[in-house]
Every structure is written in structure tokens, then in C-alpha cells.
Scaffold this motif. Structure first.
Motif, PDB file in Angstrom:
ATOM      1  N   MET A 119       0.828  -1.212   0.000  1.00 35.13           N
ATOM      2  CA  MET A 119       0.000   0.000   0.000  1.00 35.13           C
ATOM      3  C   MET A 119       0.859   1.258   0.000  1.00 35.13           C
ATOM      4  O   MET A 119       0.601   2.207  -0.758  1.00 35.13           O
ATOM      5  CB  MET A 119      -0.912   0.006   1.236  1.00 35.13           C
ATOM      6  CG  MET A 119      -2.022  -1.009   1.219  1.00 35.13           C
ATOM      7  SD  MET A 119      -2.935  -0.993   2.798  1.00 35.13           S
ATOM      8  CE  MET A 119      -3.840  -2.545   2.683  1.00 35.13           C
ATOM      9  N   HIS A 120       1.879   1.269   0.853  1.00 37.34           N
ATOM     10  CA  HIS A 120       2.789   2.419   0.898  1.00 37.34           C
ATOM     11  C   HIS A 120       3.469   2.607  -0.461  1.00 37.34           C
ATOM     12  O   HIS A 120       3.614   3.731  -0.946  1.00 37.34           O
ATOM     13  CB  HIS A 120       3.851   2.211   1.983  1.00 37.34           C
ATOM     14  CG  HIS A 120       3.439   2.679   3.334  1.00 37.34           C
ATOM     15  ND1 HIS A 120       3.438   4.003   3.704  1.00 37.34           N
ATOM     16  CD2 HIS A 120       3.003   1.994   4.419  1.00 37.34           C
ATOM     17  CE1 HIS A 120       3.025   4.124   4.951  1.00 37.34           C
ATOM     18  NE2 HIS A 120       2.755   2.921   5.414  1.00 37.34           N
ATOM     19  N   LEU A 122       2.387   1.775  -3.381  1.00 37.88           N
ATOM     20  CA  LEU A 122       1.426   2.262  -4.372  1.00 37.88           C
ATOM     21  C   LEU A 122       1.196   3.762  -4.242  1.00 37.88           C
ATOM     22  O   LEU A 122       0.821   4.423  -5.214  1.00 37.88           O
ATOM     23  CB  LEU A 122       0.095   1.524  -4.217  1.00 37.88           C
ATOM     24  CG  LEU A 122       0.118   0.029  -4.558  1.00 37.88           C
ATOM     25  CD1 LEU A 122      -1.186  -0.636  -4.144  1.00 37.88           C
ATOM     26  CD2 LEU A 122       0.373  -0.193  -6.051  1.00 37.88           C
ATOM     27  N   ARG A 123       1.423   4.296  -3.047  1.00 39.49           N
ATOM     28  CA  ARG A 123       1.229   5.736  -2.827  1.00 39.49           C
ATOM     29  C   ARG A 123       2.511   6.535  -3.024  1.00 39.49           C
ATOM     30  O   ARG A 123       2.500   7.767  -2.919  1.00 39.49           O
ATOM     31  CB  ARG A 123       0.723   5.971  -1.394  1.00 39.49           C
ATOM     32  CG  ARG A 123      -0.657   5.406  -1.123  1.00 39.49           C
ATOM     33  CD  ARG A 123      -0.947   5.483   0.354  1.00 39.49           C
ATOM     34  NE  ARG A 123      -2.273   5.014   0.695  1.00 39.49           N
ATOM     35  CZ  ARG A 123      -2.617   4.579   1.904  1.00 39.49           C
ATOM     36  NH1 ARG A 123      -1.706   4.545   2.868  1.00 39.49           N
ATOM     37  NH2 ARG A 123      -3.843   4.176   2.157  1.00 39.49           N
ATOM     38  N   ASP A 124       3.618   5.849  -3.262  1.00 36.64           N
ATOM     39  CA  ASP A 124       4.904   6.531  -3.369  1.00 36.64           C
ATOM     40  C   ASP A 124       4.908   7.501  -4.558  1.00 36.64           C
ATOM     41  O   ASP A 124       4.275   7.259  -5.586  1.00 36.64           O
ATOM     42  CB  ASP A 124       6.024   5.500  -3.548  1.00 36.64           C
ATOM     43  CG  ASP A 124       7.381   6.069  -3.182  1.00 36.64           C
ATOM     44  OD1 ASP A 124       7.772   5.963  -2.013  1.00 36.64           O
ATOM     45  OD2 ASP A 124       8.040   6.637  -4.081  1.00 36.64           O
ATOM     46  N   LYS A 125       5.649   8.583  -4.410  1.00 42.89           N
ATOM     47  CA  LYS A 125       5.707   9.589  -5.466  1.00 42.89           C
ATOM     48  C   LYS A 125       6.594   9.166  -6.633  1.00 42.89           C
ATOM     49  O   LYS A 125       6.449   9.671  -7.749  1.00 42.89           O
ATOM     50  CB  LYS A 125       6.210  10.921  -4.893  1.00 42.89           C
ATOM     51  CG  LYS A 125       5.257  11.550  -3.884  1.00 42.89           C
ATOM     52  CD  LYS A 125       5.809  12.858  -3.357  1.00 42.89           C
ATOM     53  CE  LYS A 125       4.860  13.493  -2.347  1.00 42.89           C
ATOM     54  NZ  LYS A 125       5.393  14.775  -1.818  1.00 42.89           N
ATOM     55  N   LYS A 130       6.231   2.944  -7.648  1.00 42.07           N
ATOM     56  CA  LYS A 130       4.826   2.630  -7.919  1.00 42.07           C
ATOM     57  C   LYS A 130       4.697   1.392  -8.797  1.00 42.07           C
ATOM     58  O   LYS A 130       3.887   0.493  -8.530  1.00 42.07           O
ATOM     59  CB  LYS A 130       4.144   3.814  -8.626  1.00 42.07           C
ATOM     60  CG  LYS A 130       3.578   4.882  -7.728  1.00 42.07           C
ATOM     61  CD  LYS A 130       2.844   5.906  -8.574  1.00 42.07           C
ATOM     62  CE  LYS A 130       2.306   7.042  -7.731  1.00 42.07           C
ATOM     63  NZ  LYS A 130       1.228   6.604  -6.836  1.00 42.07           N
ATOM     64  N   TYR A 148      -6.452   0.469  -3.462  1.00 38.10           N
ATOM     65  CA  TYR A 148      -5.154   1.148  -3.430  1.00 38.10           C
ATOM     66  C   TYR A 148      -4.490   1.110  -4.819  1.00 38.10           C
ATOM     67  O   TYR A 148      -3.845   2.080  -5.226  1.00 38.10           O
ATOM     68  CB  TYR A 148      -4.259   0.500  -2.383  1.00 38.10           C
ATOM     69  CG  TYR A 148      -4.878   0.533  -1.005  1.00 38.10           C
ATOM     70  CD1 TYR A 148      -4.763   1.661  -0.196  1.00 38.10           C
ATOM     71  CD2 TYR A 148      -5.625  -0.544  -0.529  1.00 38.10           C
ATOM     72  CE1 TYR A 148      -5.365   1.709   1.051  1.00 38.10           C
ATOM     73  CE2 TYR A 148      -6.229  -0.501   0.719  1.00 38.10           C
ATOM     74  CZ  TYR A 148      -6.101   0.625   1.500  1.00 38.10           C
ATOM     75  OH  TYR A 148      -6.700   0.671   2.737  1.00 38.10           O
ATOM     76  N   GLY A 151      -5.909   3.737  -6.929  1.00 35.61           N
ATOM     77  CA  GLY A 151      -5.363   5.076  -6.731  1.00 35.61           C
ATOM     78  C   GLY A 151      -4.303   5.429  -7.759  1.00 35.61           C
ATOM     79  O   GLY A 151      -4.061   6.606  -8.042  1.00 35.61           O
ATOM     80  N   CYS A 152      -3.675   4.415  -8.349  1.00 40.35           N
ATOM     81  CA  CYS A 152      -2.644   4.640  -9.367  1.00 40.35           C
ATOM     82  C   CYS A 152      -3.241   4.997 -10.724  1.00 40.35           C
ATOM     83  O   CYS A 152      -2.507   5.352 -11.654  1.00 40.35           O
ATOM     84  CB  CYS A 152      -1.758   3.399  -9.508  1.00 40.35           C
ATOM     85  SG  CYS A 152      -0.750   3.042  -8.049  1.00 40.35           S
ATOM     86  N   GLU A 278     -14.575   5.330  -0.875  1.00 40.20           N
ATOM     87  CA  GLU A 278     -13.179   5.776  -0.870  1.00 40.20           C
ATOM     88  C   GLU A 278     -13.003   7.120  -1.576  1.00 40.20           C
ATOM     89  O   GLU A 278     -12.130   7.913  -1.208  1.00 40.20           O
ATOM     90  CB  GLU A 278     -12.278   4.736  -1.533  1.00 40.20           C
ATOM     91  CG  GLU A 278     -12.621   4.483  -2.990  1.00 40.20           C
ATOM     92  CD  GLU A 278     -11.783   3.382  -3.596  1.00 40.20           C
ATOM     93  OE1 GLU A 278     -10.604   3.639  -3.879  1.00 40.20           O
ATOM     94  OE2 GLU A 278     -12.320   2.286  -3.800  1.00 40.20           O
ATOM     95  N   LYS A 282     -12.284  11.066   0.596  1.00 38.23           N
ATOM     96  CA  LYS A 282     -11.188  12.002   0.324  1.00 38.23           C
ATOM     97  C   LYS A 282     -11.669  13.451   0.318  1.00 38.23           C
ATOM     98  O   LYS A 282     -10.907  14.370   0.634  1.00 38.23           O
ATOM     99  CB  LYS A 282     -10.532  11.660  -1.016  1.00 38.23           C
ATOM    100  CG  LYS A 282      -9.770  10.339  -1.001  1.00 38.23           C
ATOM    101  CD  LYS A 282      -9.205  10.011  -2.374  1.00 38.23           C
ATOM    102  CE  LYS A 282      -8.480   8.673  -2.350  1.00 38.23           C
ATOM    103  NZ  LYS A 282      -7.968   8.290  -3.691  1.00 38.23           N
TER     104      LYS A 282
END
Length: 337
Positions: A119-120, A122-125, A130, A148, A151-152, A278, A282
Motif C-alpha cells: 500500500m505504501h 502504491l502511494r509513493d511519489k 509505484k 489502493y 489510486g494509481c 473511498e 477524500k
């Protein structure tokens, strides 16, 4: 530091692995790190050596600690450490990539720590992180990661969006339908083509209708038009209850214009779909007070357990009116359960 190479001859020359172990307690972290690197290069490590590596996984130096955790992850099948999350959250790009590659190689997993690491990632910049996280998510086979991975789909680079579509299809199956339909509104032709290909492989009515229906494709076109047209398109989806347009409403939740986001929330209330939580959640952090208030009303209309949990975020809002609205919504939902 030629002394600390992984060459077998050099290791024997300094007295073998047992002699090398003496250096892992050295007061200088650089020497401990180099000793660790040499130890990790020893083939067929015995239990004593692995035990010493585990000790280094608690080292006072963050650099040594992370290196030891990564080495253990690579040599012990199924090894899991709470330090995994620290690495993917605060480590270097190379450290994150190494850990995610190890997780990918392990295959299917439902371990909570492993899923948290993915999950982390997938959220990485960073784009490469990613992409590797998407590969790890696909290998894990966990449907819990579907939101998650989704989100990409908003990633800046179309390559990430394409890879995310594939991961969604392979991990989520029919659960990925709405997300893939939303990609039909993507501005990149390759992304749209990829989404269509995966949708054609899903035996699902909404997918078929989205691909073949001219009315739906006109909605897609509207969502790629100027702000007033996007707003009218969203209103049309809600007023006519066009269920296959729900994914377009989800897209509208991240629109740059406030009025479009507001109308998207109102239309989402019509369908009351748990898959919308979800996206609505946000908007509880939106800069607009009206948007935050509408998000609370929308979550209450959805009314499931996930929506109830999401409403709790509204209790921490900086505005008293929002906090009261969230509290009242929670009370009403709990009273009918």
C-alpha cells in the motif's frame, strides 16, 4: 575496505565467517555495515550466522538496521519484520525497490505487514516504486489491495495507469469493472485501449454496455470537455440514473473545479454504492466547506459500515458545523442498524 568483500577466498583469509562475525559488534557503524554486507554474501548461511543477522536487525544505526532487515528478507523464506514498513515509508528508492522485489518473488500473501508495505509503495511519489508496488500487488493476489491499486489510475504518467489497469484486472476480476470503465475517459489513447481490452475479457453486463453503448461514450466525451460540460454530464448521470456512469462520477470527485466535485457527490448519492466510499471520503479534506458538508450527506446516503467509519474523519474537521453534521449523521446511521 577490501577486508569486507564477499569473496570466499578473502573471507577464509581473515579467519572465516566466525572471525567476520566479530566485526558486527564494532563501535563504528560503517564497519558493522561492511561486515554485514560480507556476511550476507556468504552462501548457505547456518543458524548461528542468521541469528547474528537478526541481532543486526535491531542495530542502533538505521542504515545497518535496514540493511540487515533486507538481507534477512532475502535469505529467509517468509521472513516478515515490522521494519518493512519503515523501509518502504522512509527508506531510499533503492531500498524500497529491493523490498518490493523480494515481496513480488514470494507470490501470494495475505500477511497484514506485507499488504501494508505494498500500500505504501502504491502511494509513493516515485514512478519506479509505484510500478514495482503494482507488480508486488499482482503477485500477492489480494483483493484488499484493489482500492489502493485504483489510486494509481490517477498517476501522472500513462505507463503507470496502464500497468495499474492490468493489475486491477488480474487481482480484482469483476470487482475492477467500475475502475476500468472510468479509464475509458482517460485522455491517453493507449490507456483507453488497454481498459477496453480488459473490459472485453470480463463477462459482465455493465462492462459490455460501457464498451458498446453510444450513449455512454457520449458521457465519456462530456467528461473530457470543458468545466460546464463536465458539470452537465455528471448531472445527467444522476438524473437519469445511468449506473454504468458511476465510474465517471468517481472521476468527477477529483476534478479541479468545485462545482464539478459538488455535483459528483450529489449524483453518487443516487446510487448509494459502497464502491464510492473511498472517493467521497477524500473530499472530507476538501478546501471547500460546502464540499465537505456534501461529502457527509453522501456518506450518510450510502450508509454501510465503511461509510460509517469514513464519517468519523469529519469529527476532526476544523469547522464546528462540519463536526456537528458528521456527528448527527453517525448517530442516525447507528440508530437504524
Amino acid at each position: 575496505m577490501k577486508l569486507f568483500t564477499t569473496d570466499a577466498g578473502t573471507i577464509r583469509g581473515i579467519g572465516g565467517v566466525n572471525a567476520l562475525l566479530n566485526f558486527i559488534d564494532h563501535k563504528t557503524s560503517g564497519i558493522r555495515y561492511n561486515a554485514l554486507s560480507a556476511l550476507a554474501g556468504v552462501p548457505d548461511m547456518n543458524d548461528a550466522t542468521i541469528s547474528r543477522l537478526k541481532k543486526m536487525a535491531e542495530d542502533r544505526s538505521p542504515i545497518v538496521k535496514k540493511a540487515a532487515i533486507l538481507k534477512l528478507a532475502g535469505v529467509i523464506p517468509g521472513y516478515v519484520s515490522g521494519g518493512f514498513v519503515d523501509i518502504v515509508a522512509e527508506g531510499s528508492k533503492d531500498e524500497k525497490l529491493e523490498l518490493l522485489k523480494i515481496i513480488e518473488k514470494r507470490g501470494k500473501s495475505g500477511d497484514e505487514t506485507i499488504l501494508m508495505v505494498i500500500m505504501h509503495g502504491l502511494r509513493d511519489k516515485n514512478e519506479s516504486v509505484k510500478l514495482q508496488a503494482l507488480a508486488a500487488a499482482e503477485a500477492s493476489g489480494s483483493k484488499h489491495l484493489v482500492p489502493y491499486v485504483a489510486g494509481c489510475l490517477n498517476a501522472k504518467h500513462h505507463k503507470v495507469r496502464i500497468y495499474a489497469a492490468g493489475t486491477l484486472f488480474k487481482v480484482g476480476g469483476k470487482d475492477a469493472t467500475d475502475y476500468l470503465i472510468g479509464l475509458l475517459a482517460d485522455k491517453n489513447i493507449d490507456v483507453v485501449s488497454t481498459a477496453r481490452q480488459y473490459l472485453k475479457r470480463i463477462d459482465y453486463r455493465l462492462a459490455e454496455k460501457a464498451i458498446k453503448d453510444e450513449k455512454f461514450m457520449s458521457l465519456v466525451k462530456g467528461m473530457n470537455d470543458k468545466e460546464p460540460v463536465r458539470k452537465l454530464t455528471i448531472q445527467k448521470i444522476g438524473e437519469e440514473e445511468i449506473r454504468e456512469g458511476l465510474s465517471l462520477l468517481h472521476r468527477g470527485c477529483s476534478d479541479r473545479y468545485r462545482e464539478v466535485r459538488f455535483e459528483a457527490l450529489k449524483a453518487i448519492s443516487v446510487f448509494k454504492s459502497p464502491s464510492s466510499v473511498e472517493y467521497v471520503e477524500k473530499l472530507l479534506n476538501d478546501r471547500s466547506l460546502n464540499i465537505r458538508m456534501e461529502a457527509i450527506r453522501t456518506l450518510e446516503s450510502i450508509g454501510d459500515q465503511c461509510a460509517l467509519i469514513a464519517l468519523e474523519w469529519g469529527l476532526d474537521d476544523r469547522k464546528d458545523v462540519v463536526r456537528k453534521a458528521a456527528h448527527n449523521a453517525i448517530v442516525r446511521l447507528k440508530s437504524v442498524k
